[in-house]
Design a protein around this motif. Structure first.
Motif, PDB file in Angstrom:
ATOM      1  N   THR A 155      12.748  -2.617   5.651  1.00  0.00           N
ATOM      2  CA  THR A 155      13.231  -3.027   7.092  1.00  0.00           C
ATOM      3  C   THR A 155      12.441  -3.992   7.697  1.00  0.00           C
ATOM      4  OG1 THR A 155      12.327  -1.196   7.980  1.00  0.00           O
ATOM      5  CG2 THR A 155      14.579  -0.815   7.087  1.00  0.00           C
ATOM      6  N   LEU A 156      12.892  -4.812   8.591  1.00  0.00           N
ATOM      7  CA  LEU A 156      12.152  -5.807   9.117  1.00  0.00           C
ATOM      8  C   LEU A 156      12.644  -5.854  10.677  1.00  0.00           C
ATOM      9  CD1 LEU A 156      10.260  -8.519   9.399  1.00  0.00           C
ATOM     10  CD2 LEU A 156      12.095  -9.711   8.926  1.00  0.00           C
ATOM     11  N   ASN A 157      11.631  -5.762  11.478  1.00  0.00           N
ATOM     12  CA  ASN A 157      11.903  -6.077  13.260  1.00  0.00           C
ATOM     13  C   ASN A 157      11.088  -7.169  13.523  1.00  0.00           C
ATOM     14  OD1 ASN A 157      11.711  -5.832  15.885  1.00  0.00           O
ATOM     15  ND2 ASN A 157      11.952  -3.775  16.078  1.00  0.00           N
TER      16      ASN A 157
ATOM     17  N   ILE B 234       5.752   3.555   4.398  1.00  0.00           N
ATOM     18  CA  ILE B 234       4.482   2.755   4.496  1.00  0.00           C
ATOM     19  C   ILE B 234       4.855   1.350   5.653  1.00  0.00           C
ATOM     20  CG2 ILE B 234       2.773   1.053   3.645  1.00  0.00           C
ATOM     21  CD1 ILE B 234       3.266   2.431   0.794  1.00  0.00           C
ATOM     22  N   LYS B 235       4.069   1.270   6.734  1.00  0.00           N
ATOM     23  CA  LYS B 235       4.314   0.369   7.729  1.00  0.00           C
ATOM     24  C   LYS B 235       3.216  -0.717   7.904  1.00  0.00           C
ATOM     25  CE  LYS B 235       6.767   3.845  10.405  1.00  0.00           C
ATOM     26  NZ  LYS B 235       6.706   4.892  11.693  1.00  0.00           N
TER      27      LYS B 235
ATOM     28  N   VAL C 282      -2.428  -9.395   8.922  1.00  0.00           N
ATOM     29  CA  VAL C 282      -1.550  -8.200   8.396  1.00  0.00           C
ATOM     30  C   VAL C 282      -2.227  -6.982   8.223  1.00  0.00           C
ATOM     31  CG1 VAL C 282       0.125  -7.276   6.653  1.00  0.00           C
ATOM     32  CG2 VAL C 282       0.102  -9.599   7.304  1.00  0.00           C
ATOM     33  N   GLU C 283      -1.735  -5.871   9.181  1.00  0.00           N
ATOM     34  CA  GLU C 283      -2.256  -4.554   9.239  1.00  0.00           C
ATOM     35  C   GLU C 283      -1.209  -3.718   8.494  1.00  0.00           C
ATOM     36  OE1 GLU C 283      -4.822  -4.875  13.433  1.00  0.00           O
ATOM     37  OE2 GLU C 283      -3.210  -3.478  13.154  1.00  0.00           O
TER      38      GLU C 283
ATOM     39  N   LYS D 229       7.588  -7.616  15.367  1.00  0.00           N
ATOM     40  CA  LYS D 229       6.520  -8.096  14.202  1.00  0.00           C
ATOM     41  C   LYS D 229       6.102  -6.875  13.424  1.00  0.00           C
ATOM     42  CE  LYS D 229       4.124 -10.944  17.034  1.00  0.00           C
ATOM     43  NZ  LYS D 229       2.994 -11.815  17.529  1.00  0.00           N
ATOM     44  N   HIS D 230       6.894  -6.053  12.943  1.00  0.00           N
ATOM     45  CA  HIS D 230       6.627  -5.047  12.108  1.00  0.00           C
ATOM     46  C   HIS D 230       7.618  -4.887  10.596  1.00  0.00           C
ATOM     47  CE1 HIS D 230       8.873  -1.656  13.520  1.00  0.00           C
ATOM     48  NE2 HIS D 230       8.521  -1.983  14.627  1.00  0.00           N
ATOM     49  N   PHE D 231       7.320  -4.481   9.766  1.00  0.00           N
ATOM     50  CA  PHE D 231       8.247  -4.301   8.840  1.00  0.00           C
ATOM     51  C   PHE D 231       7.864  -2.972   7.825  1.00  0.00           C
ATOM     52  CE2 PHE D 231       5.718  -6.439   5.055  1.00  0.00           C
ATOM     53  CZ  PHE D 231       4.676  -7.020   6.120  1.00  0.00           C
TER      54      PHE D 231
END
Lengths: 112, 112
Positions: B65-67, B21-22, B4-5, B71-73
């Motif tokens: 939010t979730l995509n 924050i991403k 996780v980055e 693969k990012h939130f």
């Protein structure tokens, strides 16, 4: 109150000595975890246990040991083999019905 | 394994502004994404979470939010207040109480 209790909050030990950090939970959670946090750093998993009498190594298990003899308790021993033990240690737990992890207030360990 | 980055590592905003924050994750099987807030010297506290069957979730001034395709939130805090100043961690895990992997954290400062 329900929650996770870590003790002691602050602990000082001489280099070469083993030290045990206590973690008790009354949330009836099956899973328990130990994380290490260094200043300004993220959380690194040391050990985790999903059921009594069973536990798995995390990412940085070397120099640490755990036991899970009771559902409520998951003590962590920092052994003399841990080369850089000074850190903030966090215990956590979660139930089997969801992923949410709940943390204790942490224990500061300083080795001099 | 899962990685996780999180970006940015530090963030300063004026009181009343929004903060974003991403995070990105690597394991496409992950389906649970919690966010934690950690105040100095304390254990992290869950502030909001989202599961893979939901694209967005709100709780007062906080939204996530979730995509899954990308693969990012992301965490969005609106109308920031000085008490929002803390370190925020994103995390990801699979179903059940598999181990949760944390991002490296974002230190948020809200300037009065």
């Amino acid at each position: 109150d329900g929650g996770i209790t870590q003790s002691p909050k602050y602990l000082f030990r001489k280099e070469g000595q083993n030290v045990t950090l206590s973690c008790e939970q009354n949330l009836n959670h099956d899973a328990m975890y130990w994380y290490r946090q260094d200043p300004g750093q993220g959380l690194r998993l040391i050990y985790y246990s999903q059921i009594v009498n069973d536990f798995q190594k995390g990412d940085i298990a070397e120099g640490y040991s755990v036991s899970r003899e009771k559902k409520e308790s998951f003590p962590l021993t920092v052994t003399s083999a841990q080369k850089n033990p000074t850190a903030f240690y966090l215990c956590a737990s979660s139930s089997t019905s969801g992923n949410t992890i709940y943390f204790g207030e942490g224990s500061w360990l300083t080795v001099v | 394994g899962e990685n996780v980055e999180q970006h940015p590592s530090t963030l300063s905003v004026q009181e009343g502004d929004s903060a974003v924050i991403k995070c990105t994750y690597s394991d496409s099987a992950s389906n649970y994404f919690p966010w934690y807030k950690q105040e100095l010297g304390k254990g992290p506290q869950l502030i909001i979470d989202i599961r893979s069957n939901v694209g967005e979730k709100k709780d007062q001034r906080i939204a996530v939010t979730l995509n899954k395709t990308a693969k990012h939130f992301s965490l969005h805090i609106t109308e920031t207040q000085p008490e929002d100043s803390a370190v925020y961690f994103c995390a990801a895990s699979r179903r059940s109480y598999d181990k949760v992997i944390f991002g490296p954290g974002t230190s948020l400062s809200v300037i009065p």
